[in-house]
Design a protein around this motif. Sequence first.
Motif, PDB file in Angstrom:
ATOM      1  N   ALA A  40     -13.934  11.925   1.810  1.00 33.19           N
ATOM      2  CA  ALA A  40     -15.269  12.494   1.611  1.00 33.19           C
ATOM      3  C   ALA A  40     -15.958  12.790   2.940  1.00 33.19           C
ATOM      4  CB  ALA A  40     -16.120  11.541   0.775  1.00 33.19           C
ATOM      5  N   GLY A  41     -15.805  11.883   3.893  1.00 33.75           N
ATOM      6  CA  GLY A  41     -16.474  12.040   5.177  1.00 33.75           C
ATOM      7  C   GLY A  41     -15.946  13.181   6.011  1.00 33.75           C
ATOM      8  N   GLU A  42     -14.717  13.596   5.764  1.00 34.76           N
ATOM      9  CA  GLU A  42     -14.106  14.649   6.573  1.00 34.76           C
ATOM     10  C   GLU A  42     -14.253  16.036   5.956  1.00 34.76           C
ATOM     11  OE1 GLU A  42     -10.106  13.343   7.092  1.00 34.76           O
ATOM     12  OE2 GLU A  42     -10.637  11.822   8.593  1.00 34.76           O
ATOM     13  N   LEU A  43     -14.822  16.140   4.746  1.00 36.48           N
ATOM     14  CA  LEU A  43     -14.977  17.435   4.107  1.00 36.48           C
ATOM     15  C   LEU A  43     -16.133  18.222   4.735  1.00 36.48           C
ATOM     16  CD1 LEU A  43     -14.539  16.469   0.335  1.00 36.48           C
ATOM     17  CD2 LEU A  43     -12.840  17.531   1.853  1.00 36.48           C
ATOM     18  N   SER A  44     -16.035  19.538   4.665  1.00 42.15           N
ATOM     19  CA  SER A  44     -17.089  20.419   5.154  1.00 42.15           C
ATOM     20  C   SER A  44     -17.758  21.100   3.962  1.00 42.15           C
ATOM     21  CB  SER A  44     -16.488  21.475   6.088  1.00 42.15           C
ATOM     22  OG  SER A  44     -15.645  22.353   5.361  1.00 42.15           O
ATOM     23  N   PRO A  45     -18.906  21.721   4.178  1.00 41.91           N
ATOM     24  CA  PRO A  45     -19.569  22.411   3.061  1.00 41.91           C
ATOM     25  C   PRO A  45     -18.691  23.457   2.380  1.00 41.91           C
ATOM     26  CG  PRO A  45     -21.095  22.140   4.882  1.00 41.91           C
ATOM     27  CD  PRO A  45     -19.759  21.687   5.392  1.00 41.91           C
ATOM     28  N   GLU A  46     -17.747  24.026   3.098  1.00 38.41           N
ATOM     29  CA  GLU A  46     -16.830  24.991   2.487  1.00 38.41           C
ATOM     30  C   GLU A  46     -15.954  24.338   1.420  1.00 38.41           C
ATOM     31  OE1 GLU A  46     -17.301  24.660   5.782  1.00 38.41           O
ATOM     32  OE2 GLU A  46     -18.550  26.469   5.963  1.00 38.41           O
ATOM     33  N   ASP A  47     -15.831  23.017   1.466  1.00 36.37           N
ATOM     34  CA  ASP A  47     -15.012  22.282   0.496  1.00 36.37           C
ATOM     35  C   ASP A  47     -15.806  21.853  -0.735  1.00 36.37           C
ATOM     36  OD1 ASP A  47     -12.688  22.223   2.232  1.00 36.37           O
ATOM     37  OD2 ASP A  47     -13.776  20.730   3.421  1.00 36.37           O
ATOM     38  N   GLU A  50       0.834  -1.183   0.000  1.00 34.75           N
ATOM     39  CA  GLU A  50       0.000   0.000   0.000  1.00 34.75           C
ATOM     40  C   GLU A  50       0.878   1.246   0.000  1.00 34.75           C
ATOM     41  OE1 GLU A  50      -2.829  -0.540  -0.669  1.00 34.75           O
ATOM     42  OE2 GLU A  50      -3.755  -2.156   0.435  1.00 34.75           O
ATOM     43  N   SER A  51       0.270   2.391  -0.083  1.00 34.98           N
ATOM     44  CA  SER A  51       0.987   3.653  -0.030  1.00 34.98           C
ATOM     45  C   SER A  51       1.626   3.823   1.333  1.00 34.98           C
ATOM     46  CB  SER A  51       0.004   4.806  -0.280  1.00 34.98           C
ATOM     47  OG  SER A  51       0.550   6.024   0.114  1.00 34.98           O
ATOM     48  N   THR A  52       2.582   4.724   1.392  1.00 31.25           N
ATOM     49  CA  THR A  52       3.202   5.039   2.671  1.00 31.25           C
ATOM     50  C   THR A  52       2.214   5.716   3.611  1.00 31.25           C
ATOM     51  OG1 THR A  52       4.009   7.106   1.716  1.00 31.25           O
ATOM     52  CG2 THR A  52       5.521   5.235   1.719  1.00 31.25           C
ATOM     53  N   LEU A  53       1.098   6.220   3.091  1.00 30.19           N
ATOM     54  CA  LEU A  53       0.039   6.754   3.930  1.00 30.19           C
ATOM     55  C   LEU A  53      -0.652   5.570   4.594  1.00 30.19           C
ATOM     56  CD1 LEU A  53      -1.345   9.388   4.746  1.00 30.19           C
ATOM     57  CD2 LEU A  53      -2.967   9.029   2.898  1.00 30.19           C
ATOM     58  N   LYS A  54      -0.586   5.528   5.910  1.00 32.46           N
ATOM     59  CA  LYS A  54      -1.004   4.346   6.659  1.00 32.46           C
ATOM     60  C   LYS A  54      -2.460   3.985   6.400  1.00 32.46           C
ATOM     61  CE  LYS A  54      -0.875   2.365  11.300  1.00 32.46           C
ATOM     62  NZ  LYS A  54      -0.557   2.618  12.736  1.00 32.46           N
ATOM     63  N   ASP A  55      -2.679   2.710   6.168  1.00 32.71           N
ATOM     64  CA  ASP A  55      -4.027   2.208   5.962  1.00 32.71           C
ATOM     65  C   ASP A  55      -4.638   1.867   7.307  1.00 32.71           C
ATOM     66  OD1 ASP A  55      -6.347   1.267   4.869  1.00 32.71           O
ATOM     67  OD2 ASP A  55      -5.515  -0.654   4.248  1.00 32.71           O
ATOM     68  N   GLN A  56      -5.810   2.407   7.579  1.00 32.66           N
ATOM     69  CA  GLN A  56      -6.495   2.159   8.841  1.00 32.66           C
ATOM     70  C   GLN A  56      -7.970   1.926   8.581  1.00 32.66           C
ATOM     71  OE1 GLN A  56      -5.654   5.759  11.023  1.00 32.66           O
ATOM     72  NE2 GLN A  56      -3.807   4.907  11.948  1.00 32.66           N
ATOM     73  N   PRO A  57      -8.629   1.172   9.462  1.00 33.07           N
ATOM     74  CA  PRO A  57     -10.084   1.010   9.321  1.00 33.07           C
ATOM     75  C   PRO A  57     -10.770   2.367   9.445  1.00 33.07           C
ATOM     76  CG  PRO A  57      -9.162  -0.575  10.888  1.00 33.07           C
ATOM     77  CD  PRO A  57      -8.079   0.398  10.589  1.00 33.07           C
ATOM     78  N   LEU A  58     -11.938   2.483   8.869  1.00 31.74           N
ATOM     79  CA  LEU A  58     -12.692   3.725   8.999  1.00 31.74           C
ATOM     80  C   LEU A  58     -13.042   3.974  10.458  1.00 31.74           C
ATOM     81  CD1 LEU A  58     -15.185   3.588   5.995  1.00 31.74           C
ATOM     82  CD2 LEU A  58     -13.111   4.955   6.192  1.00 31.74           C
ATOM     83  N   ALA A  59     -12.795   5.183  10.919  1.00 27.79           N
ATOM     84  CA  ALA A  59     -13.108   5.535  12.301  1.00 27.79           C
ATOM     85  C   ALA A  59     -14.618   5.620  12.488  1.00 27.79           C
ATOM     86  CB  ALA A  59     -12.455   6.865  12.657  1.00 27.79           C
ATOM     87  N   ALA A  60     -15.055   5.463  13.718  1.00 30.04           N
ATOM     88  CA  ALA A  60     -16.488   5.509  14.014  1.00 30.04           C
ATOM     89  C   ALA A  60     -17.090   6.858  13.678  1.00 30.04           C
ATOM     90  CB  ALA A  60     -16.723   5.181  15.487  1.00 30.04           C
ATOM     91  N   ASP A  61     -16.276   7.929  13.751  1.00 29.90           N
ATOM     92  CA  ASP A  61     -16.797   9.271  13.487  1.00 29.90           C
ATOM     93  C   ASP A  61     -16.488   9.757  12.073  1.00 29.90           C
ATOM     94  OD1 ASP A  61     -14.074   9.570  13.718  1.00 29.90           O
ATOM     95  OD2 ASP A  61     -14.152  11.274  15.104  1.00 29.90           O
ATOM     96  N   THR A  62     -16.162   8.841  11.157  1.00 28.91           N
ATOM     97  CA  THR A  62     -15.836   9.238   9.787  1.00 28.91           C
ATOM     98  C   THR A  62     -16.968  10.047   9.161  1.00 28.91           C
ATOM     99  OG1 THR A  62     -14.400   7.321   9.427  1.00 28.91           O
ATOM    100  CG2 THR A  62     -15.272   8.409   7.474  1.00 28.91           C
ATOM    101  N   PHE A  63     -18.194   9.650   9.410  1.00 25.40           N
ATOM    102  CA  PHE A  63     -19.356  10.341   8.820  1.00 25.40           C
ATOM    103  C   PHE A  63     -20.131  11.082   9.906  1.00 25.40           C
ATOM    104  CE2 PHE A  63     -18.604   6.393   6.380  1.00 25.40           C
ATOM    105  CZ  PHE A  63     -18.220   6.960   5.179  1.00 25.40           C
ATOM    106  N   ALA A  64     -19.407  11.795  10.753  1.00 29.63           N
ATOM    107  CA  ALA A  64     -20.026  12.444  11.907  1.00 29.63           C
ATOM    108  C   ALA A  64     -21.075  13.474  11.495  1.00 29.63           C
ATOM    109  CB  ALA A  64     -18.962  13.107  12.777  1.00 29.63           C
ATOM    110  N   ARG A  65     -20.941  14.087  10.317  1.00 33.42           N
ATOM    111  CA  ARG A  65     -21.892  15.090   9.873  1.00 33.42           C
ATOM    112  C   ARG A  65     -23.220  14.464   9.430  1.00 33.42           C
ATOM    113  NH1 ARG A  65     -21.254  17.271   5.431  1.00 33.42           N
ATOM    114  NH2 ARG A  65     -22.584  19.076   5.866  1.00 33.42           N
TER     115      ARG A  65
END
Length: 289
Positions: free
Chosen positions: A268-275, A3-18
Amino acid sequence: MTESTLKDQPLAADTFARLPQGFTALVTGAGGGIGRAMLEELLAHERCGRVLAVSRDVSRLPAHPALASLQADLTTDEGMARLADWLREQLDDTGQEENKEKEKHEENEPRPGQPPALILNTMGLLHEEAFEQHAALWPEKRLEDLDMAALTRLHQVNAFVPALLLGMLAPRLRRRTPLIFASLSARVGSISDNRSGGWYAYRASKASHNMLLKTAAIEIARRNPEAVLVALHPGTTDTGLSAPFQARVPEHKLFTPGYVARRLLRVAGELSPEDSGGFRDWAGEPIAW
């Protein structure tokens, strides 16, 4: 494959907090490598209550009580109309008992008739083995390779279908409620990043995709300031779309569908409406138009 050097992790519980707890997700192109991987991630996520999957072939989709599927070709008027009817059945039609009980729902739960809180378009086309009267559809290397039918076909799948999907969903998207519409694009659709040329139709279709999504984001924001529309670049993923071109891809830059699905869902889950109206890669970095 690594995988990429960007660490692969399971989706956090708050990924879709919005998004509301128990939200409904819609995935188009669900039969493809990235689409299926996204289905699996969403079905395993504690905040997602239901997934609606659309594909030309649903036989390869997983069996799950929270998954409903529709077999339809969205490149046809008939397929798009079937999707519209199916969404009305899935999202709007409710029985009498449910109507009596809806006032008892918690405030943050989805109400009948609301849009899917998460919409993921994973449809995409780069090549086809057989296409109309052509033996194959293949990326062009020079101007002499340009073909009207191929140009039209790639724009149809990569740009026009996502735009028509947005048009069909527009009355729902304009409701003032948090939602995310994410559609797969490609870095080669960036005009300013084009330094190698070639692949005329694919590049142009992805650039068209980005302009249509950006324009739609401006319109939707006027009615629903809580909406996020974003174009996403997945990177080179080990799927059928990239298979003929993987030989020249460094091993550490060829990603598994699961890794890409987790990365894109997190972005996608971490973006805000400003994005909204932006173009991001799998690492969350902005891409120049």
